[in-house]
Design a protein around this motif. Structure first.
Motif: not given
Length: 208
Positions: A44-51, A92-93
């Motif tokens: 995954m390129k986005s850390e937000m998606h990873q988290r 998001f979070n």
């Protein structure tokens, strides 16, 4: 462990919501991933998606499951190896998982003004009772989107259209549930959908 909220809509269904405050590394250390999931999250390129992905695995642990218990069918719909029904969402979070003995769907979305720009893409009948000049217009649009997305996940039928096939009955102020319909191929399906709002987010879940 930031388990934000647990909801029990009925004796066969539990909803758990996670507030994602941990770093990627902390989340990685708290879960055991099967090789396919590890490859997926690292790609995954986005850390937000990873988290978001990892927080869902944390929610699975809160239910007593592991990543190895979760699989996906050819349409991308998740399922558990013990036969219980599951639906997953993150935005998001926040992330959420619903597990039930019945077919179910869940969605979380951040409340953002931009939803008004795309409203015409997912709303038809609902415009008859919405007023874009009201202070809660964005909130109501977000509820409608979440309701329709939860129905889409529950129905899991390619070709289902938010705009053409999903209808959401007007929502009264201070209400936290509504009636929604899927009108698809000359058949009508009625659903009771519950929703909640928190910290600028909306979550809706439907149970068959």
């Amino acid at each position: 462990m930031p388990l934000y909220k647990t909801i029990t809509p009925d004796s066969q269904t539990v909803v758990k919501i996670w507030k994602i405050s941990e770093s990627f590394d902390d989340l990685m250390q708290s879960v055991n991933l099967k090789p396919k999931s590890l490859e997926r999250v690292l790609g995954m390129k986005s850390e937000m998606h990873q988290r978001g992905f990892l927080s869902v695995r944390c929610l699975l642990k809160a239910y007593g499951y592991e990543d190895v218990d979760l699989s996906y069918d050819e349409n991308g719909k998740p399922y558990l190896k013990d036969g219980k029904y599951i639906s997953i969402t993150h935005s998001f979070n926040f992330s959420a998982v619903i597990i039930s003995d019945a077919i179910t769907g869940i969605d979380i979305e951040k409340q953002r003004d931009k939803i008004g720009v795309i409203a015409h893409k997912f709303i038809d009948y609902e415009f008859s009772y919405l007023n874009e000049n009201t202070i809660d217009y964005v909130n109501k649009l977000t509820v409608i989107w979440c309701v329709k997305e939860s129905l889409y996940k529950l129905f899991a039928t390619p070709g289902l259209s938010f705009k053409q096939h999903c209808l959401v009955i007007p929502i009264s102020d201070n209400e936290h549930e509504t009636i929604a319909w899927i009108d698809y191929e000359d058949k009508k399906y009625r659903y009771q959908v519950q929703f909640l709002e928190f910290e600028g987010f909306t979550c809706a879940y439907a149970i068959k």
